[in-house]
Design a protein around this motif. Sequence first.
Motif, mmCIF file in Angstrom:
data_model
loop_
_atom_site.group_PDB
_atom_site.id
_atom_site.type_symbol
_atom_site.label_atom_id
_atom_site.label_comp_id
_atom_site.label_asym_id
_atom_site.label_seq_id
_atom_site.Cartn_x
_atom_site.Cartn_y
_atom_site.Cartn_z
ATOM 1 N N UNK A 1 0.829 -1.204 0.000
ATOM 2 C CA UNK A 1 0.000 0.000 0.000
ATOM 3 C C UNK A 1 0.864 1.255 0.000
ATOM 4 N N UNK A 2 1.849 1.247 0.873
ATOM 5 C CA UNK A 2 2.729 2.412 0.971
ATOM 6 C C UNK A 2 3.492 2.610 -0.335
ATOM 7 N N UNK A 3 3.961 1.543 -0.911
ATOM 8 C CA UNK A 3 4.687 1.638 -2.171
ATOM 9 C C UNK A 3 3.780 2.129 -3.295
ATOM 10 N N UNK A 4 2.541 1.678 -3.335
ATOM 11 C CA UNK A 4 1.592 2.148 -4.355
ATOM 12 C C UNK A 4 1.402 3.658 -4.233
ATOM 13 N N UNK B 1 2.618 9.188 5.247
ATOM 14 C CA UNK B 1 3.453 8.001 5.118
ATOM 15 C C UNK B 1 4.930 8.324 4.921
ATOM 16 N N UNK B 2 5.218 9.450 4.312
ATOM 17 C CA UNK B 2 6.609 9.802 4.046
ATOM 18 C C UNK B 2 7.354 10.198 5.309
ATOM 19 N N UNK B 3 6.627 10.539 6.356
ATOM 20 C CA UNK B 3 7.263 11.019 7.571
ATOM 21 C C UNK B 3 7.074 10.057 8.740
ATOM 22 N N UNK B 4 6.925 8.785 8.405
ATOM 23 C CA UNK B 4 6.796 7.750 9.421
ATOM 24 C C UNK B 4 7.286 6.433 8.832
ATOM 25 N N UNK C 1 -3.115 1.850 6.147
ATOM 26 C CA UNK C 1 -2.813 2.548 4.906
ATOM 27 C C UNK C 1 -3.851 2.075 3.900
ATOM 28 N N UNK C 2 -4.398 2.983 3.134
ATOM 29 C CA UNK C 2 -5.390 2.591 2.133
ATOM 30 C C UNK C 2 -4.802 1.565 1.170
ATOM 31 N N UNK C 3 -5.645 0.659 0.736
ATOM 32 C CA UNK C 3 -5.239 -0.396 -0.192
ATOM 33 C C UNK C 3 -4.812 0.211 -1.525
ATOM 34 N N UNK C 4 -3.943 -0.480 -2.260
ATOM 35 C CA UNK C 4 -3.548 0.005 -3.583
ATOM 36 C C UNK C 4 -4.742 0.271 -4.503
#
Length: 168
Positions: free
Chosen positions: A32-35, A127-130, A139-142
Amino acid sequence: MVNNTTIVRILRQLDSRYNKRSRNPRDPLYFSKLALIELCGWIEVTMDGVILDCAKKHLSDTGNLKYVGEQIIRRTNSFTYEDHFRTMLMRVVGLVKVEKLEELLDQQKWETMKSSLKWLKEKRDQQAHTYITDVTTTIDAPSVIGSHFETVYKGLKDVEMCVRRLDI
């Protein structure tokens, strides 16, 4: 310049991996984070491309083209419409032309795109700061992230088309 082939493939792959069972309960969070990061990166690169294509079409002085690349594109580090993309447009074509451009845009596509960009920026900044500390992180799904892709893509295509139609 607004090309969606690669990002569509990446988002589909990440969604597929998100939905697979894994021994590691954090894997869906990583996908999710990568998406989110991938989509936001694509948006920034695409906005930069629209600006650079416009500059290349209308500027002949290499010093001015270099200025666009180094002082406008490289110094813009995010992707909201008002604070980032519109500012780059104004610096390249001027406020008068941006106002005319915005009148040419499909208003529904434009407003929806701006809303999606705002949502994505908020999620990306979170997400970028954690980092992922445990499986209770959400985290929202892709697929949710990808649903915003389509509105941003359509909006950027419309902006690109209208930039090309501007009489500069």
